[in-house]
Design a protein around this motif. Structure first.
Motif, mmCIF file in Angstrom:
data_model
loop_
_atom_site.group_PDB
_atom_site.id
_atom_site.type_symbol
_atom_site.label_atom_id
_atom_site.label_comp_id
_atom_site.label_asym_id
_atom_site.label_seq_id
_atom_site.Cartn_x
_atom_site.Cartn_y
_atom_site.Cartn_z
ATOM 1 N N PHE A 67 0.830 -1.203 0.000
ATOM 2 C CA PHE A 67 0.000 0.000 0.000
ATOM 3 C C PHE A 67 0.870 1.262 0.000
ATOM 4 N N TYR A 68 1.952 1.231 0.776
ATOM 5 C CA TYR A 68 2.821 2.406 0.842
ATOM 6 C C TYR A 68 3.539 2.638 -0.482
ATOM 7 N N ARG A 69 3.753 1.587 -1.243
ATOM 8 C CA ARG A 69 4.366 1.762 -2.564
ATOM 9 C C ARG A 69 3.454 2.612 -3.445
ATOM 10 N N ALA A 70 2.163 2.329 -3.405
ATOM 11 C CA ALA A 70 1.211 3.131 -4.179
ATOM 12 C C ALA A 70 1.041 4.528 -3.582
ATOM 13 N N ILE A 71 1.034 4.587 -2.238
ATOM 14 C CA ILE A 71 0.844 5.881 -1.570
ATOM 15 C C ILE A 71 1.978 6.839 -1.922
ATOM 16 N N PHE A 72 3.205 6.379 -1.803
ATOM 17 C CA PHE A 72 4.335 7.288 -2.003
ATOM 18 C C PHE A 72 4.653 7.514 -3.471
ATOM 19 N N SER A 73 4.095 6.718 -4.362
ATOM 20 C CA SER A 73 4.207 7.069 -5.782
ATOM 21 C C SER A 73 3.426 8.339 -6.092
ATOM 22 N N PHE A 74 2.448 8.666 -5.254
ATOM 23 C CA PHE A 74 1.718 9.932 -5.370
ATOM 24 C C PHE A 74 2.295 11.001 -4.446
ATOM 25 N N VAL A 75 2.680 10.605 -3.232
ATOM 26 C CA VAL A 75 3.095 11.577 -2.214
ATOM 27 C C VAL A 75 4.454 12.187 -2.530
ATOM 28 N N LEU A 76 5.405 11.393 -3.040
ATOM 29 C CA LEU A 76 6.746 11.923 -3.287
ATOM 30 C C LEU A 76 6.747 13.047 -4.330
ATOM 31 N N PRO A 77 6.097 12.880 -5.494
ATOM 32 C CA PRO A 77 6.032 14.033 -6.409
ATOM 33 C C PRO A 77 5.296 15.230 -5.810
ATOM 34 N N LEU A 78 4.255 14.944 -5.016
ATOM 35 C CA LEU A 78 3.533 16.043 -4.367
ATOM 36 C C LEU A 78 4.430 16.768 -3.367
ATOM 37 N N THR A 79 5.273 16.022 -2.648
ATOM 38 C CA THR A 79 6.197 16.639 -1.691
ATOM 39 C C THR A 79 7.229 17.498 -2.410
ATOM 40 N N LEU A 80 7.718 17.031 -3.552
ATOM 41 C CA LEU A 80 8.660 17.838 -4.335
ATOM 42 C C LEU A 80 8.001 19.127 -4.816
ATOM 43 N N LEU A 81 6.751 19.033 -5.251
ATOM 44 C CA LEU A 81 6.019 20.232 -5.663
ATOM 45 C C LEU A 81 5.827 21.173 -4.477
ATOM 46 N N LEU A 82 5.488 20.612 -3.326
ATOM 47 C CA LEU A 82 5.309 21.424 -2.126
ATOM 48 C C LEU A 82 6.612 22.107 -1.739
ATOM 49 N N ALA A 83 7.738 21.405 -1.884
ATOM 50 C CA ALA A 83 9.035 22.005 -1.568
ATOM 51 C C ALA A 83 9.325 23.207 -2.471
ATOM 52 N N VAL A 84 9.016 23.066 -3.754
ATOM 53 C CA VAL A 84 9.206 24.191 -4.682
ATOM 54 C C VAL A 84 8.325 25.371 -4.285
ATOM 55 N N LEU A 85 7.083 25.089 -3.915
ATOM 56 C CA LEU A 85 6.165 26.152 -3.520
ATOM 57 C C LEU A 85 6.635 26.853 -2.252
ATOM 58 N N VAL A 86 7.094 26.069 -1.273
ATOM 59 C CA VAL A 86 7.516 26.651 0.005
ATOM 60 C C VAL A 86 8.819 27.422 -0.147
ATOM 61 N N ILE A 87 9.772 26.873 -0.905
ATOM 62 C CA ILE A 87 11.101 27.475 -0.999
ATOM 63 C C ILE A 87 11.117 28.688 -1.924
ATOM 64 N N PHE A 88 10.390 28.617 -3.033
ATOM 65 C CA PHE A 88 10.481 29.680 -4.032
ATOM 66 C C PHE A 88 9.227 30.553 -4.122
ATOM 67 N N VAL A 89 8.059 29.924 -4.107
ATOM 68 C CA VAL A 89 6.827 30.688 -4.342
ATOM 69 C C VAL A 89 6.389 31.456 -3.097
ATOM 70 N N SER A 90 6.480 30.830 -1.924
ATOM 71 C CA SER A 90 6.025 31.487 -0.694
ATOM 72 C C SER A 90 6.745 32.804 -0.421
ATOM 73 N N PRO A 91 8.098 32.872 -0.501
ATOM 74 C CA PRO A 91 8.748 34.179 -0.303
ATOM 75 C C PRO A 91 8.306 35.227 -1.316
#
Length: 355
Positions: A98-122
């Motif tokens: 189940f976690y294999r399927a979960i993190f196939s979605f969560v990992l790209p979402l986390t990378l997108l969130l990192a871009v938003l927090v690091i670059f877009v939020s400021p």
């Protein structure tokens, strides 16, 4: 692979629906608040759209982790209700599958969130601060509408101001009059134009008056002094102005070089937003476990409560770090470890030791 795609689709659809609902709630609340400020004259109506846009985007970034938690809870609760989870478990699916399927979605979402927090939020914070500064430099925000006398202060210290007109840029007051009384001293000023701005050093409002006359009474000797000036500046308390912190708008590379407590707290706060997404995804799977005949939405209230406690502790410890009341290490990291420990404890409780 078919099961992985199916679980990926269920999680993605539930997450998207949850994020959409939360976004509509946030945008609606923000719009009502801004509209109330505009109706009372505290906010220029032409800037409501920009403030709504920047404010909503900033809140949307912070909503992604909680939307992921609730979306996953909804997806897996449906699978439990329809006995699909029981069928998958009977077919040999373990938590790691189940976690294999979960993190196939969560990992790209986390990378997108990192871009938003690091670059877009400021960038959003910078633009929002500029808008707020522009608002506070406008005469309307200082309580000086066009063509109306306004007064403020006490009996001993007060002022009365009038701007006959305000130009199309909403910055220059034409044919400006102000009367300032401080005890027994009284000053009258009339000018062809006046501009209000914020002193970048002190953060105070400064009224710059051009081409006018200053009439000042002399209580000791009687009479009045008349001075003609080309440019004259006075500081007046036309409502309080509080500048926002520059740390929220500071780029990550500059923030990394700072070693003071507020900067360290801001840096760990940004990392916490990013880390919270995979942590909550890890927690959502065992937390969504539903026994037979148990309500579908019973665990969602528990998940929201856990997130509320998690976010509240993060915010509280962040404030303590900014004040120097809590060490930079462990900082916010121990809170993430508690959530991680809770996820593993629930996994063992509902699914036993990993095989």
């Amino acid at each position: 692979m078919i099961i992985n795609r199916y679980l990926f689709k269920e999680i993605a659809l539930s997450f998207a629906a949850t994020l959409l609902v939360l976004t509509l709630i946030i945008v609606g609340n923000t719009f009502v608040r801004l509209l109330a400020d505009a109706s009372t004259g505290n906010l220029p109506t032409d800037l409501v759209g920009n403030l709504l846009w920047f404010g909503s985007l900033k809140q949307l970034i912070r909503l992604i982790p909680v939307a992921l938690l609730i979306g996953m809870m909804l997806a897996f609760s449906r699978l439990y209700r329809d006995s699909e989870m029981a069928a998958l478990r009977a077919a040999g699916f373990a938590p790691r599958h189940f976690y294999r399927a979960i993190f196939s979605f969560v990992l790209p979402l986390t990378l997108l969130l990192a871009v938003l927090v690091i670059f877009v939020s400021p960038w959003l914070e910078t633009n929002n601060a500029e808008l707020r500064r522009e608002i506070n430099e406008r005469p309307e925000a200082a309580g000086i509408p066009s063509g109306e006398f306004v007064s403020s202060g006490t009996a001993e210290r007060n002022y009365t101001a009038l701007a006959e007109a305000i130009d199309t840029s909403h910055t220059v007051m034409e044919r400006f009059f102000i009367r300032v009384k401080d005890g027994s001293n009284e000053v009258l000023i009339w000018a062809r134009s006046a501009v209000l701005f914020i002193d970048s050093g002190s953060g105070e409002r400064v009224l710059q008056i051009s081409d006018g006359y200053r009439y000042e009474s002399d209580p000791e000797h009687g009479g009045m002094t008349v001075i003609r000036f080309g440019e004259h500046s006075i500081r007046i308390p036309l409502r309080d102005y509080t500048s926002s912190s520059s740390l929220a708008s500071m780029p990550i590379e500059e923030l990394w070089q700072q070693t003071d407590n507020p900067a360290r707290a801001e840096l760990q706060w940004r990392i916490a937003i990013i880390v919270s997404a995979p942590l909550l995804a890890l927690l959502a799977f065992p937390l969504s476990y539903t026994a037979p005949r148990q309500g579908r939405y019973g665990k969602i209230g528990v998940a929201i409560l856990i997130y509320a406690v998690y976010a509240s502790i993060l915010a509280s410890v962040r404030g303590m770090m900014e004040r120097g009341d809590f060490p930079q290490l462990p900082g916010l990291w121990w809170i993430h470890l508690l959530v991680l420990g809770l996820a593993f404890w629930l996994l063992r409780k509902y699914y036993g030791k990993p095989s």
